[in-house]
Design a protein around this motif. Structure first.
Motif, PDB file in Angstrom:
ATOM      1  N   ILE A 107       1.367   7.204   2.540  1.00 35.51           N
ATOM      2  CA  ILE A 107       0.437   6.191   3.047  1.00 35.51           C
ATOM      3  C   ILE A 107      -0.888   6.861   3.415  1.00 35.51           C
ATOM      4  CG2 ILE A 107      -0.019   4.541   4.899  1.00 35.51           C
ATOM      5  CD1 ILE A 107       2.926   3.912   4.990  1.00 35.51           C
ATOM      6  N   GLY A 108      -1.969   6.321   2.888  1.00 35.10           N
ATOM      7  CA  GLY A 108      -3.289   6.883   3.139  1.00 35.10           C
ATOM      8  C   GLY A 108      -3.649   8.044   2.234  1.00 35.10           C
ATOM      9  N   ASN A 127       0.815  -1.212   0.000  1.00 37.85           N
ATOM     10  CA  ASN A 127       0.000   0.000   0.000  1.00 37.85           C
ATOM     11  C   ASN A 127       0.851   1.266   0.000  1.00 37.85           C
ATOM     12  OD1 ASN A 127       0.936  -0.081   2.608  1.00 37.85           O
ATOM     13  ND2 ASN A 127      -1.060   0.143   3.590  1.00 37.85           N
ATOM     14  N   GLY A 171      -5.683  -4.636   4.738  1.00 37.88           N
ATOM     15  CA  GLY A 171      -4.858  -3.694   3.987  1.00 37.88           C
ATOM     16  C   GLY A 171      -3.905  -4.405   3.052  1.00 37.88           C
ATOM     17  N   GLY A 184       3.664   8.156   6.383  1.00 38.49           N
ATOM     18  CA  GLY A 184       2.482   8.990   6.524  1.00 38.49           C
ATOM     19  C   GLY A 184       2.531  10.189   5.591  1.00 38.49           C
ATOM     20  N   ARG A 196      -0.583  -3.595   2.841  1.00 38.46           N
ATOM     21  CA  ARG A 196       0.809  -3.399   3.240  1.00 38.46           C
ATOM     22  C   ARG A 196       1.604  -4.702   3.180  1.00 38.46           C
ATOM     23  NH1 ARG A 196       4.090  -0.070   6.436  1.00 38.46           N
ATOM     24  NH2 ARG A 196       5.534  -1.153   7.831  1.00 38.46           N
ATOM     25  N   HIS A 240      -9.131   7.180   1.479  1.00 39.52           N
ATOM     26  CA  HIS A 240      -8.052   7.356   2.461  1.00 39.52           C
ATOM     27  C   HIS A 240      -8.246   6.439   3.672  1.00 39.52           C
ATOM     28  CE1 HIS A 240      -7.035  10.807   0.033  1.00 39.52           C
ATOM     29  NE2 HIS A 240      -8.234  11.324   0.235  1.00 39.52           N
ATOM     30  N   MET A 241      -9.171   5.487   3.561  1.00 41.98           N
ATOM     31  CA  MET A 241      -9.501   4.604   4.687  1.00 41.98           C
ATOM     32  C   MET A 241      -9.439   3.149   4.230  1.00 41.98           C
ATOM     33  SD  MET A 241     -12.780   6.705   6.178  1.00 41.98           S
ATOM     34  CE  MET A 241     -12.674   8.456   6.549  1.00 41.98           C
ATOM     35  N   GLU A 242      -8.255   2.662   4.049  1.00 39.62           N
ATOM     36  CA  GLU A 242      -8.059   1.295   3.560  1.00 39.62           C
ATOM     37  C   GLU A 242      -8.606   0.284   4.563  1.00 39.62           C
ATOM     38  OE1 GLU A 242      -4.339  -1.472   1.906  1.00 39.62           O
ATOM     39  OE2 GLU A 242      -3.957   0.376   3.009  1.00 39.62           O
ATOM     40  N   THR A 280      -9.603  13.854   4.026  1.00 38.39           N
ATOM     41  CA  THR A 280      -9.264  12.548   4.609  1.00 38.39           C
ATOM     42  C   THR A 280     -10.485  11.767   5.077  1.00 38.39           C
ATOM     43  OG1 THR A 280      -8.913  13.616   6.761  1.00 38.39           O
ATOM     44  CG2 THR A 280      -6.978  13.291   5.344  1.00 38.39           C
ATOM     45  N   TYR A 311      -4.000  -3.631  -2.649  1.00 34.92           N
ATOM     46  CA  TYR A 311      -4.257  -2.200  -2.448  1.00 34.92           C
ATOM     47  C   TYR A 311      -4.788  -1.550  -3.720  1.00 34.92           C
ATOM     48  CZ  TYR A 311      -3.590   2.761  -1.707  1.00 34.92           C
ATOM     49  OH  TYR A 311      -3.811   4.111  -1.616  1.00 34.92           O
TER      50      TYR A 311
END
Length: 832
Positions: A311-312, A117, A190, A234, A192, A184-186, A179, A163
């Protein structure tokens, strides 16, 4: 005329090269939307087909059958000599034969998207590859004259696809920069991690996962001089590039540090020119040896982490400073930074080659650590350790004679005399991988700064739970290349089969026996039969228990083929101890396992349990998301696995679990799952043994808060780490008579990764606890360290007809704590 045709041919070729499409020209949504993985592969196929500057090197496949691919990028002349270049590099560090032609080149490996992700990695990989081979980019062609670039565009294709497919499926026509939008809210778990929710960036040294094993096989065929690991963090953070932060491991050389400074200065100039924000020397340290920067560094390379905020972020997001960060921005930043790394390596080629060779020469001739030889006593777990060494290209041998020696004993943390015996594992640092060997085996690692990003202790003898010794000198003994086994005892009839319980191979065999409906017993006490010494935990398969097998001997011979230390028992009459028909050999129940998953569950801890069931022991497991838990008929199962998490179950759901246990079920609760039972009626688990202890702790906490009023701002972080443990090895006293501890040895060293602590339980069996004056390795905050004494690590509590196994520490952590794998096997199979 012939010259005219030659000129025309050259012109056509140049024209085709000049028309090479960029990712933006080839892909319809490049820079605006995450690219599908198949599109990434298509683009690289296009580059390979249309340029002589790139070659494809497939190196494996993921769990979900996606391809793992690397690409060699250099001049056509260099690519023609690619094998000689590779062999020359290995030859000069003592890892390969002499090549036909000696050709020195800088070798740079670029890794993108180990975290799925963090998509700007793979997106920028396409742009980096294009710029390196783009005919119009004359600068990169100069770099490639003396440089081989090995580019892996997607280390984690499964995670990247998870992702990207999710983001594509929920994306509207326009990106939402706020946000609160779902892009933006996986959702859990997830993208990752990989298929099994493993963090591949923590797996470089341990090589638990198939992606890592296949990639590291290729890595060790090349041994690059520079490794760039491309990440995102982030989205509000500026870009990070080297130099790294402290703590830097003592074994990072001055030459490596010099390159970090050079690369930092070069990259800063590029970012300054564009007005891009960045930072260096903070957060990202070089200590834990299994990252994409540290592991290459301990293999002679200049290993580097590059981090872009993202990320996000989805396709675009508004940052705290009010600016909008787009996917294209992230691509641009990574492309510039990574190309600068290639440029710097090319410019520093002669120095890189010289320093790389010196690294291996110095690590053998002037080793940094205290010890020169490591000896690991032979038992069932030694074989797994040897496999790990093989994957890392660490040389070893097995003793072929008996000899009295003296050295540092890991388990007692002091020097002791011991006897080297045939089949004991010997690892000398007189080998090319000398420094990596020391990093993995040194008992204690020196921390220059306590603010470490990851675990601070990992010594393999503790991880594998095998009696081991470290010697300050090399030894001269007769050796052999593999373990040899005594021949099987001759027998006239088969009464039973004996299977030592001494490692993951034993657990896997037991899993196969259960899957084939073969009844198995486990020894609860030591006994002696003709030539066979049975220890607690060892397995016995009686012919009399399995009358359904018409060909008992034939079936068992096939099932036990991979377990070479099994034996046939002719008679159930014991020379010493209980007979095989006695109460010391209870039948083992076949586990019917339910594993909890979902949004309240720690995805990596869930993945470690899932991987253990699927890959380590190959045993069936049913998985249920918590949102569907109420609909599951628990009576269909006898074992419930609850991984670490942040659970908020309703009271009726908790009562269902209570009833499951009371009716004969077994719950294995790990980490945060213990909060479901902490201070609940009917359970003994508690953080405080008495009300007085609870009040004392509260008074102490209030006193510390009052004192904190006088702290200055800068000291808060430093003072905070006095109550932190990021990952330390801690000695545990264990009850060796309890099935949860069979095969572990006399002491268990647990990897402590949280400050969670519970008092010794009343009315339960505290199978492992931290004693007063315990030994530890790695960093533990000073105020926290004393509070661990006399707290429980593993315990078993009987409730009605069932039981609950409390695991404060996760024995499956990252899959490399081999003694933890055995402990979990005990919990699953032997605790009845």
């Amino acid at each position: 005329m012939k010259q005219l045709f030659t000129c025309l041919f050259i012109c056509i070729c140049l024209s085709l090269q000049a028309q090479l499409k960029s990712p933006a020209d080839f892909l319809p949504s490049y820079g605006k939307q995450v690219t599908y993985h198949y599109q990434v592969e298509n683009y690289f196929s296009y580059l390979v087909q249309n340029s002589g500057y790139i070659q494809h090197k497939p190196y494996g496949q993921t769990n979900e059958e996606r391809g793992l691919n690397a690409y060699y990028i250099s001049t056509p002349e260099n690519l023609k000599d690619i094998e000689n270049i590779r062999q020359n590099n290995l030859y000069n560090i003592g890892m390969g034969p002499k090549p036909a032609v000696a050709i020195d080149k800088a070798i740079v490996w670029l890794s993108f998207n180990v975290h799925g992700n963090e998509p700007a990695g793979t997106e920028s990989a396409m742009n980096v590859a294009y710029e390196l081979i783009n005919p119009a980019n004359t600068a990169t062609k100069e770099w490639l004259q003396n440089t081989i670039v090995i580019l892996d565009p997607c280390v984690n294709p499964d995670g990247f696809s998870h992702y990207g497919n999710w983001l594509r499926s929920i994306s509207g026509k326009e990106p939402h920069t706020g946000t609160t939008d779902r892009e933006h809210m996986e959702p859990w778990p997830g993208g990752r991690e990989n298929h099994y929710a493993y963090d591949l960036n923590r797996d470089w040294a341990w090589q638990v996962q198939t992606e890592t094993q296949q990639r590291m096989a290729l890595y060790n065929e090349w041994m690059p001089m520079v490794h760039v690991d491309v990440h995102e963090m982030g989205f509000n953070e500026p870009y990070f590039f080297p130099p790294p932060a402290e703590p830097m491991h003592d074994y990072i050389t001055p030459a490596q540090k010099d390159f970090y400074s050079v690369i930092g200065e070069m990259t800063a100039k590029k970012f300054d020119a564009n007005g891009w924000s960045y930072f260096t020397r903070e957060v990202y340290d070089l200590f834990y040896p299994s990252y994409g920067d540290t592991y290459p560094s301990f293999n002679g390379a200049v290993g580097m982490t590059y981090e872009q905020g993202g990320i996000g972020a989805g396709r675009a997001v508004q940052m705290r400073n009010g600016t909008t960060l787009t996917l294209q921005d992230r691509i641009n930043h990574h492309t510039t930074a990574v190309l600068t790394a290639v440029e710097t390596a090319s410019w520093q080629k002669d120095k890189l080659v010289k320093n790389f060779r010196a690294y291996f020469k110095d690590s053998r001739e002037n080793p940094k650590g205290t010890y020169r030889t490591y000896i690991v006593k032979n038992n069932g777990k030694t074989e797994e350790l040897a496999k790990l060494l093989t994957r890392n290209k660490i040389q070893y041998a097995f003793a072929d004679e008996t000899k009295k020696l003296s050295g540092y004993h890991y388990q007692s943390d002091k020097d002791k005399d011991f006897v080297l015996e045939p089949n004991d594992l010997i690892i000398s640092i007189n080998q090319p991988k000398a420094l990596l060997t020391q990093v993995l085996f040194e008992p204690q690692q020196h921390l220059s700064d306590s603010l470490s990003y990851d675990i601070t202790a990992w010594a393999l003898p503790h991880a594998y739970g095998i009696d081991s010794y470290a010697l300050k000198k090399e030894i001269s003994v007769k050796t052999k290349t593999e373990v040899t086994y005594k021949g099987k005892f001759e027998y006239d009839r088969v009464y039973a089969y004996y299977i030592p319980w001494n490692g993951r191979a034993s657990a896997k065999i037991l899993a196969q026996l259960h899957k084939n409906k073969i009844k198995v017993r486990s020894a609860r006490k030591a006994a002696l039969y003709r030539g066979i010494k049975v220890s607690p935990g060892d397995l016995v398969v009686l012919k009399g228990d399995n009358s359904q097998l018409t060909e008992f001997k034939q079936a068992m011979t096939v099932l036990l083929e991979s377990k070479r230390d099994y034996e046939v028992i002719e008679s159930g009459f014991a020379i010493n101890g209980s007979d095989l028909g006695g109460e010391s050999y209870p039948l083992l129940e076949e586990p019917k396992v339910l594993l909890v998953a979902g949004k309240d569950v720690n995805s990596t801890d869930f993945g470690q349990a899932w991987f253990y069931m699927d890959e380590i022991i190959d045993y069936p497991v049913s998985i249920v998301d918590l949102q569907n838990f109420a609909g599951v008929k628990l009576a269909d199962f006898n074992t419930l696995l609850i991984p670490d998490g942040w659970y908020s179950l309703s009271e009726p759901e908790k009562v269902r679990i209570d009833t499951f246990i009371t009716n004969g079920g077994k719950v294995i609760a790990m980490g945060g799952a213990l909060n479901l039972f902490d201070d609940r009626p009917g359970y003994s688990l508690t953080k405080y043994a008495t009300d007085a202890a609870r009040n004392t702790a509260k008074d102490k906490e209030e006193a510390e808060e009052l004192n904190a009023r006088y702290y200055n701002y800068e000291s808060f972080l430093r003072r905070g780490i006095s109550s932190v443990v990021t990952g330390a090895i801690i000695e545990n006293t264990i009850d060796t008579t309890h099935p949860l501890n069979y095969g572990l040895g006399n002491t268990y060293f647990s990897l402590k990764i949280s400050d969670a602590r519970y008092q010794l339980l009343k009315g339960a069996v505290n199978t492992a606890y931290i004693p007063a004056g315990y030994k530890s390795f790695g960093f533990i905050g000073s105020s926290l360290k004393k509070t661990f004494a006399n707290t429980v690590t593993f315990a078993v509590e009987q409730k009605g007809q069932g039981q609950i196994i409390y695991m404060v520490d996760n024995p499956l952590f990252r899959g490399f704590w081999e003694n933890g794998n055995l402990l979990f096997s005990n919990a699953l199979f032997l605790v009845n």
